[in-house]
Design a protein around this motif. Structure first.
Motif, mmCIF file in Angstrom:
data_model
loop_
_atom_site.group_PDB
_atom_site.id
_atom_site.type_symbol
_atom_site.label_atom_id
_atom_site.label_comp_id
_atom_site.label_asym_id
_atom_site.label_seq_id
_atom_site.Cartn_x
_atom_site.Cartn_y
_atom_site.Cartn_z
ATOM 1 N N ASP A 81 58.429 -69.581 71.704
ATOM 2 C CA ASP A 81 57.381 -70.828 71.955
ATOM 3 C C ASP A 81 56.276 -71.150 71.420
ATOM 4 O OD1 ASP A 81 59.991 -71.197 74.079
ATOM 5 O OD2 ASP A 81 58.572 -69.763 75.550
ATOM 6 N N ASP A 82 55.151 -70.005 70.725
ATOM 7 C CA ASP A 82 54.857 -70.135 70.450
ATOM 8 C C ASP A 82 54.425 -69.521 68.571
ATOM 9 O OD1 ASP A 82 51.838 -70.213 69.735
ATOM 10 O OD2 ASP A 82 50.933 -69.914 71.637
ATOM 11 N N ALA A 83 54.415 -70.337 67.862
ATOM 12 C CA ALA A 83 54.411 -69.978 66.555
ATOM 13 C C ALA A 83 53.257 -68.562 66.316
ATOM 14 C CB ALA A 83 54.739 -70.916 65.500
ATOM 15 N N ASP A 84 52.413 -69.154 66.222
ATOM 16 C CA ASP A 84 51.067 -68.610 66.413
ATOM 17 C C ASP A 84 50.998 -67.395 66.766
ATOM 18 O OD1 ASP A 84 49.553 -71.458 64.977
ATOM 19 O OD2 ASP A 84 50.762 -72.101 65.944
ATOM 20 N N ALA A 85 51.078 -68.162 68.146
ATOM 21 C CA ALA A 85 51.027 -66.370 68.552
ATOM 22 C C ALA A 85 51.561 -65.201 68.143
ATOM 23 C CB ALA A 85 51.317 -66.597 70.015
ATOM 24 N N THR A 86 52.883 -65.636 68.203
ATOM 25 C CA THR A 86 54.054 -64.657 67.728
ATOM 26 C C THR A 86 53.927 -64.177 65.587
ATOM 27 O OG1 THR A 86 55.904 -65.883 69.001
ATOM 28 C CG2 THR A 86 56.874 -64.719 66.762
ATOM 29 N N GLY A 94 52.710 -54.780 62.103
ATOM 30 C CA GLY A 94 52.879 -54.161 60.745
ATOM 31 C C GLY A 94 54.046 -54.810 59.660
ATOM 32 N N GLY A 95 54.123 -55.889 60.036
ATOM 33 C CA GLY A 95 54.807 -57.378 59.195
ATOM 34 C C GLY A 95 54.325 -58.234 58.413
ATOM 35 N N THR A 96 54.266 -58.932 57.796
ATOM 36 C CA THR A 96 53.601 -59.911 57.256
ATOM 37 C C THR A 96 53.992 -61.464 57.189
ATOM 38 O OG1 THR A 96 53.150 -58.261 55.142
ATOM 39 C CG2 THR A 96 53.274 -60.373 54.770
ATOM 40 N N VAL A 97 53.060 -62.238 57.805
ATOM 41 C CA VAL A 97 53.044 -63.085 57.572
ATOM 42 C C VAL A 97 52.538 -64.271 56.148
ATOM 43 C CG1 VAL A 97 52.829 -65.635 58.429
ATOM 44 C CG2 VAL A 97 52.683 -63.500 59.882
ATOM 45 N N ALA A 98 54.316 -65.021 55.179
ATOM 46 C CA ALA A 98 53.666 -65.106 54.273
ATOM 47 C C ALA A 98 53.564 -66.326 53.986
ATOM 48 C CB ALA A 98 55.193 -64.785 53.184
ATOM 49 N N VAL A 99 53.777 -67.402 54.940
ATOM 50 C CA VAL A 99 54.455 -68.762 54.986
ATOM 51 C C VAL A 99 53.568 -69.119 56.618
ATOM 52 C CG1 VAL A 99 55.177 -70.976 54.593
ATOM 53 C CG2 VAL A 99 55.563 -69.029 53.384
ATOM 54 N N GLY A 100 52.749 -70.347 56.340
ATOM 55 C CA GLY A 100 52.763 -70.999 57.736
ATOM 56 C C GLY A 100 51.719 -69.857 58.910
ATOM 57 N N PRO A 101 51.284 -70.510 59.646
ATOM 58 C CA PRO A 101 52.679 -71.149 60.690
ATOM 59 C C PRO A 101 51.596 -72.544 59.862
ATOM 60 C CG PRO A 101 51.025 -69.214 62.140
ATOM 61 C CD PRO A 101 50.757 -69.551 61.551
ATOM 62 N N LEU A 102 53.389 -73.414 60.401
ATOM 63 C CA LEU A 102 52.808 -74.314 59.562
ATOM 64 C C LEU A 102 53.828 -75.589 60.665
ATOM 65 C CD1 LEU A 102 55.359 -75.719 57.312
ATOM 66 C CD2 LEU A 102 53.603 -73.963 56.076
ATOM 67 N N ASP A 103 53.465 -77.157 60.578
ATOM 68 C CA ASP A 103 54.534 -78.457 61.228
ATOM 69 C C ASP A 103 55.463 -79.154 60.276
ATOM 70 O OD1 ASP A 103 53.173 -78.133 63.570
ATOM 71 O OD2 ASP A 103 51.370 -79.372 63.099
ATOM 72 N N VAL A 120 62.585 -60.550 54.847
ATOM 73 C CA VAL A 120 61.855 -62.050 55.480
ATOM 74 C C VAL A 120 62.678 -62.508 56.324
ATOM 75 C CG1 VAL A 120 61.860 -64.224 54.124
ATOM 76 C CG2 VAL A 120 61.560 -61.709 52.947
ATOM 77 N N PHE A 121 62.477 -63.510 57.690
ATOM 78 C CA PHE A 121 62.743 -63.779 58.572
ATOM 79 C C PHE A 121 62.028 -64.831 58.921
ATOM 80 C CE2 PHE A 121 60.024 -60.608 60.899
ATOM 81 C CZ PHE A 121 59.557 -61.550 61.379
ATOM 82 N N GLY A 122 62.535 -65.764 59.374
ATOM 83 C CA GLY A 122 61.684 -67.149 59.654
ATOM 84 C C GLY A 122 61.315 -66.872 61.226
ATOM 85 N N ILE A 123 60.237 -68.146 61.608
ATOM 86 C CA ILE A 123 60.079 -68.356 63.278
ATOM 87 C C ILE A 123 60.388 -69.682 63.181
ATOM 88 C CG2 ILE A 123 59.543 -65.718 63.687
ATOM 89 C CD1 ILE A 123 56.252 -67.431 63.836
ATOM 90 N N TRP A 124 60.254 -70.403 64.772
ATOM 91 C CA TRP A 124 59.856 -71.624 64.525
ATOM 92 C C TRP A 124 60.325 -71.880 66.363
ATOM 93 C CZ3 TRP A 124 60.690 -75.894 62.200
ATOM 94 C CH2 TRP A 124 61.213 -77.157 62.719
ATOM 95 N N GLN A 125 59.678 -72.987 66.356
ATOM 96 C CA GLN A 125 58.992 -73.304 67.350
ATOM 97 C C GLN A 125 59.714 -74.564 67.687
ATOM 98 O OE1 GLN A 125 54.464 -73.248 68.314
ATOM 99 N NE2 GLN A 125 54.934 -74.558 69.162
#
Length: 258
Positions: A81-86, A94-103, A120-125
């Motif tokens: 529900d909130d890509a930035d918070a996730t 302990g994970g890594t965010v490699a790209v984004g969050p971006l629109d 690697v996995f993605g998150i989608w809002q």
């Protein structure tokens, strides 16, 4: 079965995408294998198309910039529900965010992350685009599973980020946990120990439904792909692990309930 565009419970696999070198050739492969037709966009993601069946969006395929040499692999996207918070929670766990969050234009907001073991996995809002709209029919994704060395430590990461309830298969020689949301299974963690492919490491695996696993596996080879694990009987049906011509691995399955 067509699912109405609606909010997906956070943590639910909702989309899969693939970034490749040869966008046109990859469309030809998956179009011939699964019967997908393609629609371009969103433009914010560069050269990108969405595979469609029966008028419904199934999966995305994009093109790598010529100077990028990343592993070619299907990426499972988990709803939020909130890509930035996730993204912040992923980092704090302990994970890594490699790209984004971006629109991604009006479609939604995304980030690409990896768990503490590197899968690697993605998150989608979701905004206009809720994700895959057609489930269960041949040519659609029907299951997503993390292939990793052992499940106990990484299960804690996914539970902390997405609130899954995990149910382990009690077996001395089988390391498997099913992830549940709202009382239903949505994904799984499969620990394979030293059988983990050295060239891929921990990774999320997408399962696509097919009419006939053996016929589809032979078709993969005819189209320039490869068979990684030949057709076999599994708990979910008859399945085979294959790769496309650029090496992206996926599993084809004829589910037992059909």
């Amino acid at each position: 079965m067509t699912e109405a565009v609606s909010r997906r419970t956070p943590g639910t696999p909702c989309w899969v995408s693939l970034i490749v070198h040869g966008l046109s050739a990859t469309q030809d492969f998956y179009g011939a294998l699964f019967g997908w037709e393609f629609k371009p966009g969103p433009e914010q993601l560069g050269p990108y198309v969405r595979g469609r069946l029966q008028g419904e969006e199934i999966a995305g395929i994009g093109q790598l910039p010529p100077d990028r040499h990343l592993p070619i692999a299907w990426t499972t996207y988990l709803a939020t529900d909130d890509a930035d918070a996730t993204a912040e929670t992923i980092r704090s766990c302990g994970g890594t965010v490699a790209v984004g969050p971006l629109d991604a234009g009006p479609a939604g907001r995304l980030a690409i992350a990896s768990d503490p073991n590197g899968a690697v996995f993605g998150i989608w809002q979701a905004a206009r685009h809720a994700g895959t709209h057609l489930w269960g029919a041949p040519g659609t994704p029907v299951w997503n599973e993390l292939i990793t060395r052992e499940t106990s430590s990484v299960a804690k990461f996914y539970q902390a980020v997405f609130g899954y309830e995990a149910q382990a298969v009690v077996s001395a020689d089988f390391d498997y946990q099913t992830l549940h949301l709202d009382g239903r299974p949505v994904a799984a963690l499969h620990g394979v120990g030293h059988a983990l492919p050295r060239d891929r490491g921990p990774h999320w695996m997408t399962y696509f439904e097919v009419e006939d696993t053996d016929v589809a596996a032979a078709r993969v080879v005819e189209l320039g792909g490869h068979i990684l694990q030949p057709p076999r009987e599994g708990t979910s049906g008859r399945l085979a692990t294959v790769s496309d011509p650029e090496g992206a691995a996926f599993t084809i399955v004829r589910s037992g309930e059909r």
